[in-house]
Design a protein around this motif. Sequence first.
Motif, PDB file in Angstrom:
ATOM      1  N   VAL A  42       0.873  -1.182   0.000  1.00  0.00           N
ATOM      2  CA  VAL A  42       0.000   0.000   0.000  1.00  0.00           C
ATOM      3  C   VAL A  42       0.899   1.217   0.000  1.00  0.00           C
ATOM      4  O   VAL A  42       1.984   1.202   0.571  1.00  0.00           O
ATOM      5  CB  VAL A  42      -0.930   0.113   1.226  1.00  0.00           C
ATOM      6  CG1 VAL A  42      -2.187  -0.657   1.038  1.00  0.00           C
ATOM      7  CG2 VAL A  42      -0.219  -0.237   2.513  1.00  0.00           C
ATOM      8  N   SER A  43       0.410   2.264  -0.649  1.00  0.00           N
ATOM      9  CA  SER A  43       1.198   3.491  -0.691  1.00  0.00           C
ATOM     10  C   SER A  43       0.310   4.680  -0.389  1.00  0.00           C
ATOM     11  O   SER A  43      -0.442   5.115  -1.251  1.00  0.00           O
ATOM     12  CB  SER A  43       1.870   3.640  -2.051  1.00  0.00           C
ATOM     13  OG  SER A  43       0.983   3.269  -3.070  1.00  0.00           O
ATOM     14  N   PRO A  44       0.381   5.169   0.835  1.00  0.00           N
ATOM     15  CA  PRO A  44      -0.328   6.401   1.159  1.00  0.00           C
ATOM     16  C   PRO A  44       0.553   7.585   0.788  1.00  0.00           C
ATOM     17  O   PRO A  44       1.779   7.457   0.823  1.00  0.00           O
ATOM     18  CB  PRO A  44      -0.494   6.317   2.686  1.00  0.00           C
ATOM     19  CG  PRO A  44       0.617   5.437   3.151  1.00  0.00           C
ATOM     20  CD  PRO A  44       1.061   4.580   1.993  1.00  0.00           C
ATOM     21  N   GLY A  45      -0.041   8.695   0.439  1.00  0.00           N
ATOM     22  CA  GLY A  45       0.806   9.853   0.156  1.00  0.00           C
ATOM     23  C   GLY A  45       0.077  11.029  -0.436  1.00  0.00           C
ATOM     24  O   GLY A  45      -1.100  10.975  -0.776  1.00  0.00           O
ATOM     25  N   LYS A  46       0.871  12.073  -0.572  1.00  0.00           N
ATOM     26  CA  LYS A  46       0.360  13.356  -1.046  1.00  0.00           C
ATOM     27  C   LYS A  46       0.331  13.349  -2.568  1.00  0.00           C
ATOM     28  O   LYS A  46       1.246  12.828  -3.201  1.00  0.00           O
ATOM     29  CB  LYS A  46       1.297  14.453  -0.533  1.00  0.00           C
ATOM     30  CG  LYS A  46       0.743  15.841  -0.622  1.00  0.00           C
ATOM     31  CD  LYS A  46       1.671  16.837   0.080  1.00  0.00           C
ATOM     32  CE  LYS A  46       1.371  16.885   1.568  1.00  0.00           C
ATOM     33  NZ  LYS A  46       2.145  17.914   2.273  1.00  0.00           N
ATOM     34  N   CYS A  47      -0.718  13.926  -3.142  1.00  0.00           N
ATOM     35  CA  CYS A  47      -0.848  14.045  -4.593  1.00  0.00           C
ATOM     36  C   CYS A  47      -1.245  15.472  -4.927  1.00  0.00           C
ATOM     37  O   CYS A  47      -1.685  16.215  -4.066  1.00  0.00           O
ATOM     38  CB  CYS A  47      -1.914  13.094  -5.123  1.00  0.00           C
ATOM     39  SG  CYS A  47      -1.690  11.398  -4.601  1.00  0.00           S
ATOM     40  N   PRO A  58      -5.765  21.482  -4.684  1.00  0.00           N
ATOM     41  CA  PRO A  58      -4.576  21.138  -5.466  1.00  0.00           C
ATOM     42  C   PRO A  58      -3.664  20.157  -4.737  1.00  0.00           C
ATOM     43  O   PRO A  58      -2.840  19.510  -5.355  1.00  0.00           O
ATOM     44  CB  PRO A  58      -3.889  22.489  -5.688  1.00  0.00           C
ATOM     45  CG  PRO A  58      -4.481  23.418  -4.691  1.00  0.00           C
ATOM     46  CD  PRO A  58      -5.838  22.905  -4.350  1.00  0.00           C
ATOM     47  N   VAL A  59      -3.835  20.053  -3.445  1.00  0.00           N
ATOM     48  CA  VAL A  59      -3.039  19.121  -2.643  1.00  0.00           C
ATOM     49  C   VAL A  59      -3.996  18.186  -1.918  1.00  0.00           C
ATOM     50  O   VAL A  59      -4.900  18.652  -1.231  1.00  0.00           O
ATOM     51  CB  VAL A  59      -2.191  19.877  -1.604  1.00  0.00           C
ATOM     52  CG1 VAL A  59      -1.361  18.901  -0.796  1.00  0.00           C
ATOM     53  CG2 VAL A  59      -1.304  20.899  -2.283  1.00  0.00           C
ATOM     54  N   PHE A  60      -3.824  16.908  -2.122  1.00  0.00           N
ATOM     55  CA  PHE A  60      -4.712  15.959  -1.441  1.00  0.00           C
ATOM     56  C   PHE A  60      -3.937  14.667  -1.224  1.00  0.00           C
ATOM     57  O   PHE A  60      -2.765  14.579  -1.581  1.00  0.00           O
ATOM     58  CB  PHE A  60      -5.987  15.735  -2.258  1.00  0.00           C
ATOM     59  CG  PHE A  60      -5.733  15.131  -3.604  1.00  0.00           C
ATOM     60  CD1 PHE A  60      -5.259  15.901  -4.646  1.00  0.00           C
ATOM     61  CD2 PHE A  60      -5.951  13.772  -3.827  1.00  0.00           C
ATOM     62  CE1 PHE A  60      -4.995  15.336  -5.889  1.00  0.00           C
ATOM     63  CE2 PHE A  60      -5.697  13.202  -5.068  1.00  0.00           C
ATOM     64  CZ  PHE A  60      -5.220  13.990  -6.098  1.00  0.00           C
ATOM     65  N   HIS A  61      -4.581  13.700  -0.625  1.00  0.00           N
ATOM     66  CA  HIS A  61      -3.874  12.467  -0.260  1.00  0.00           C
ATOM     67  C   HIS A  61      -4.648  11.256  -0.739  1.00  0.00           C
ATOM     68  O   HIS A  61      -5.866  11.231  -0.691  1.00  0.00           O
ATOM     69  CB  HIS A  61      -3.673  12.412   1.249  1.00  0.00           C
ATOM     70  CG  HIS A  61      -2.846  13.544   1.770  1.00  0.00           C
ATOM     71  ND1 HIS A  61      -3.358  14.820   1.902  1.00  0.00           N
ATOM     72  CD2 HIS A  61      -1.551  13.606   2.152  1.00  0.00           C
ATOM     73  CE1 HIS A  61      -2.394  15.616   2.347  1.00  0.00           C
ATOM     74  NE2 HIS A  61      -1.300  14.914   2.517  1.00  0.00           N
ATOM     75  N   GLN A  62      -3.889  10.285  -1.165  1.00  0.00           N
ATOM     76  CA  GLN A  62      -4.483   9.029  -1.605  1.00  0.00           C
ATOM     77  C   GLN A  62      -3.813   7.887  -0.863  1.00  0.00           C
ATOM     78  O   GLN A  62      -2.713   8.023  -0.350  1.00  0.00           O
ATOM     79  CB  GLN A  62      -4.198   8.798  -3.101  1.00  0.00           C
ATOM     80  CG  GLN A  62      -5.111   9.533  -4.037  1.00  0.00           C
ATOM     81  CD  GLN A  62      -4.880   9.082  -5.478  1.00  0.00           C
ATOM     82  OE1 GLN A  62      -3.864   8.487  -5.803  1.00  0.00           O
ATOM     83  NE2 GLN A  62      -5.832   9.365  -6.328  1.00  0.00           N
ATOM     84  N   ILE A  63      -4.485   6.764  -0.882  1.00  0.00           N
ATOM     85  CA  ILE A  63      -3.796   5.539  -0.506  1.00  0.00           C
ATOM     86  C   ILE A  63      -4.153   4.518  -1.574  1.00  0.00           C
ATOM     87  O   ILE A  63      -5.308   4.420  -1.988  1.00  0.00           O
ATOM     88  CB  ILE A  63      -4.147   5.067   0.914  1.00  0.00           C
ATOM     89  CG1 ILE A  63      -3.356   3.814   1.273  1.00  0.00           C
ATOM     90  CG2 ILE A  63      -5.630   4.832   1.082  1.00  0.00           C
ATOM     91  CD1 ILE A  63      -3.371   3.498   2.765  1.00  0.00           C
ATOM     92  N   GLU A  64      -3.137   3.840  -2.047  1.00  0.00           N
ATOM     93  CA  GLU A  64      -3.348   2.845  -3.089  1.00  0.00           C
ATOM     94  C   GLU A  64      -2.819   1.507  -2.621  1.00  0.00           C
ATOM     95  O   GLU A  64      -1.842   1.442  -1.873  1.00  0.00           O
ATOM     96  CB  GLU A  64      -2.587   3.232  -4.358  1.00  0.00           C
ATOM     97  CG  GLU A  64      -3.269   4.326  -5.115  1.00  0.00           C
ATOM     98  CD  GLU A  64      -2.873   4.339  -6.577  1.00  0.00           C
ATOM     99  OE1 GLU A  64      -3.316   5.229  -7.262  1.00  0.00           O
ATOM    100  OE2 GLU A  64      -2.113   3.443  -7.024  1.00  0.00           O
ATOM    101  N   GLY A  65      -3.450   0.481  -3.097  1.00  0.00           N
ATOM    102  CA  GLY A  65      -2.964  -0.867  -2.807  1.00  0.00           C
ATOM    103  C   GLY A  65      -2.633  -1.561  -4.111  1.00  0.00           C
ATOM    104  O   GLY A  65      -3.225  -1.276  -5.157  1.00  0.00           O
TER     105      GLY A  65
END
Lengths: 847, 372
Positions: free
Chosen positions: B212-217, B229-236
């Motif tokens: 999993v990769s959480p982080g700023k996008c 313009p700045v938000f966060h996602q988490i991907e698996g």
Amino acid sequence: MLVPLSWLLEYAPLPEPVDPAEVGRRLTGIGLEIEAVEHVGAQIRGVVVARVLEIEELTGHKKPIRYCLVITGERPEEQRWVICGATNFAVGDLVPLALPGATLPGGISIGSRKAYGKLSDGMICSAAELALGDDHSGILVLPADAPLGADFAEYAGLRDVVYDVNVTPDKGHALSVRGLARELASAFAVPFADPAGELPAGDKPDPRVYQASIGDPSACDRFALREVSGIDPAAVTPLSIRVRLARCGMRSVSLAVDVTNYLMLELGQPMHAFDRDRLQGPIAVRRGREGEKLETLDHVVRQLDPDDIVITDSSGPISMAGTMGGLATEVSSAAVNVVIEAAHFSAPGIARMSRRHRLFSEASARFERGVDYELPLRASAKAAALLASLGGGSVVAGYSLASAPIEPVTIEIAGDLPDRVAGVSYGADTVVRRLREAGCSVAVDAGDRLVVRPPSWRPDLTDPSDLAEEVIRIEGYDKIGIAMPRAVAGHGRTAAQRLRIEVAQALAGSGFVEVISSPFGSQDDFGKMQLPADDARRRAVRLANPISGDEPLMRTSLLPGLLRVAWRNAGRGFPDLALFEIGQVFLEAEGGCGAAPVLPVDHAPGKAEVKRFDAALPAQPRLVGCVLTGKIETSGWWGEGRQVSLYDAIEAARTVLGASRVPYEVLASQAEPWHPGRCATFVVSAFGEEVVVGHAGELHPRVIGAFRLAPRTCAMELDLSAIERLAGLVPPVQAPFISGYPVATSDVALAVPSAVPAARVQEALVAGVRSVAGSHGAALLEGIRLFDVYRGEQAGAGNKSLAYTLRFRAPDRTLTDEEVAIARDAAVAEAARRTGAVLRSAPDASA
Amino acid sequence: MSAPNKAYDPVRVTALAPAEVQRMLDAGLAAISGAGSFDELKEARLAHLGGRSPLVLASAEIGALPPEAKAEAGRRVGEAKRLLGEAHAGRQRELEADRDQRVLVDEVADVTLPWDRRASGARHPVAMLADRLADVFIGMGYEIAEGPEIEAEWYNFDALNFPPDHPAREMQDTFFVAGRDGAAHSGKVLRTHTSPVQIRAMLSRPLPVYVVSPGKCFRADALDATHSPVFHQIEGLAVDEGLTMADLRGAISAFVEAMFGPGLRTRLRPDFFPFTEPSADVSMECHVCRGASARGGSPCRVCKSQGWIEIAGCGMVNPRVLAACGIDADRYSGFAFGLGIERSLMIRNGLADIRDTIDGDVRFSRAFGAEA
Ligand SMILES: [Zn+2]
């Protein structure tokens, strides 16, 4: 795309009664998401077809006003007088009349009313008032065969269900009634009737038709022209087409344009109509040339690019292919002879051109998503026939076609691929049937392999996985089961990832509030931060398209953002703040990083290529920053509060470093944006390295002023990435030996020159004890604590007095007073040697 | 019978007469029980049991008694002393109990007074939720993968099957990094999603991969209530042998139940993402009304009475993506999913305005404290 249900049903005849909600659900279920469903025309009540019998022009008003006698049936009592502000109709015309009590779109009610000294017993409606476009200029004159007295909404087919379909970029074919109806027919398992139809009998190339040629086959591989001659300039677009254009959100322009737009909506083939009499010489499609210009229909003169795709005649470019036509060859309503162009342009070519010119049209949206390459001849045939029949002209027989070969796509897949992707047993029959419904030709090879040729309208089907998706999508995702995830042998968070959480929790636990500040900044920040000209933090990454031109840079420090957040909070009534943020900053290499390579995607990049990527990216360390301002302890019934001090910022840094267990030293230093006399530098000297990991202290007064904060605002910023890395080198904690023998303490007060840092004195004291009895001495000193700092006469001029408590304890015995005295004396002697400390008092060791 | 003892002086020993001892005892008991303070008690003790008290003085006379009287007198006096001693101890306890009672009452403090000398700290809910979401997957055996926020276009787009001029690139308003000396092309962007971390994970980790990769996008969206313009996602991402869409559904439903409550159903619907095929959007049954609002129950503000809430995008890793990472797509398959952390905050914690997450107002983080 907006599409009326009635139009879809023409080609996907669903069984009656049709449930519009179910149609919407099915479309969404197969990936054509319905964003909105509008029941249009349902509100329209009491509008009927009426004939104008008499017109009385009322004078003396600011604008022409007509008082009209209209009739809605055969009997005289069906006559009434109405006021009308439009003048585009004559006695005998049929018009839509809203009777008193009628309702129009938007819920507007019509009644009898007095105006201009007359009684208006209803209202003659414009197209806009009936929500059939934005034309307010005149009333809607109906065809002569409109049935007098009929309900207008019924007659004009105004009552419909309009779907707003969110078509994803891969489904170009669904930007048409044709494509949507095909999907709908497949979803409901009813036969699909293709509106593209067949070519007219005997249709063939004819040299009498305006000649087409392709100059660049990479720009266009199908280019067809047809002609219609002798169109009556007075011919207007029939109501039925206008209604459908309006339902799909398009304006009625002129008969020729409306016909091409109508067929674009129906078939998905954008077409362009030229006024033949304004063309010069043969028509070709080619790339733009340096210096060429074209004034497009929107009256903008566009500088063409050598990558643009343009249609030309002997005068030069006359249209931006598949995007927007040129003004000079616009087909006006006066055009008598029309050339219809239908082509298949390069999808990436159109995408680039429309982006380059920021010109996004219904045509470009379709071309860049992919249009059926076999459609130009059929669509243009339909367009020519429709235009001729509606405009009273005649189709010039035959066509002119330039084409380049198109290699058909053939995909081989295992018949069970969809099963293996979805985890569902569809069976080969279902797979073949679904692919054929999508228009593919499917041959079943020996060994259950399928040889699939996607249809010309599905340029998105190129890979086996595309075909698998097609089957799974149409079959429905609700057929997919749920398998409990297998447990894999993960290692949990890395030490660095754990540390980051511990640091955040530790800071939150000591009263800091975590915030996320804007990562964008500007050149101004460097000045506000007092950064010297050669400071690495001035090497910021610049954005090509920042949200705001005022902030085109990426941050190189967390502090400007945090200081702005502090200022904002202070302005909102929170002057006492302790904030922290953990986030990446971005530092360009000296001279800037080069461009990142663009590599092919059919294989993985090698080690050397990965290195090139790494080298092209700026350094992106993760920092932790804190800002403290106002009071750190509030005043209250317990007494006075306390202002933040540089020691709070330094303690925050100690908290972070403490969580990491990395050994560090605190040094006095001068670093921006801190006060030159109140800045601590944190240095990790361990594992064969010496790394400055950050600073803490009071901010420079000018920095505080520039960010409009309260005096004595303090800050800390540490390189968490570096600390994470160093923490990885720290061995695990070794459990201590807990001695049961009594403690012996000894206090010493030392006078040292004011400039000597307390930390140096303490280091000397520790070293002094260690020097005693070898390693045994080290074990004796359990702890040392500075408990008083005194500056005054008794310490001597230019001196300060530091008072320490030394705690001794032996692991294996009770210490004697003599042993303690020896250790203490050694400590003091070392402090004297290193720092010039003079013992002021040494109370007896006390057990 | 004993012989008369002529040696004693009857006058001097009257104090030892039973009546006299009794009198001294009574007087002593009265004084002790009447003592209202420690001082009075002390006085009473000195007066009646002290070295100069009549009883003690009298006891000194015992020696003068004839031997046959000694024992009795001694017993009598000893008994009186014992009784007085007990009375004194008893009275001492009474006075101490009174004193303690009084002190504890006098020292009552107002325990409701505030002691907020130092304002409490807090973590940012986006950060906390990211940690918590990651925890769910770590519990399922995933590891956390990370990558840079300024990313090469190749990782952010090309390797994820966004062809150079495909309109899919336009779906995302991308911040482009300016080239050196103002050149338009740098080949670098602010990552528009955390998906490039998938590529990095597949290129750098041995198979199978579960990360999993959480982080700023970042997206070049103007700031409004639902866009930042700045938000966060988490991907698996999972790449392994034999993974199917059923495994994907399983992973997603395990996560939804962990985050939003047990028993919540999930639904997949076709969607399009270049890097997955097939692609789907994920909806979960509304955790508040559990779908009742869509079946005629009372209206639900959280799902707008739809019964379902869109929470994530997902799909099977496109074989082209596997190819770009050098993975044999005939042997391995994979699935990926991603969701917006701010979006999760909106659903789970009722966040109404995404701007609050990047505004830095301390009231926002403080409301969440240390656990979102
Ligand atoms: Zn709900």
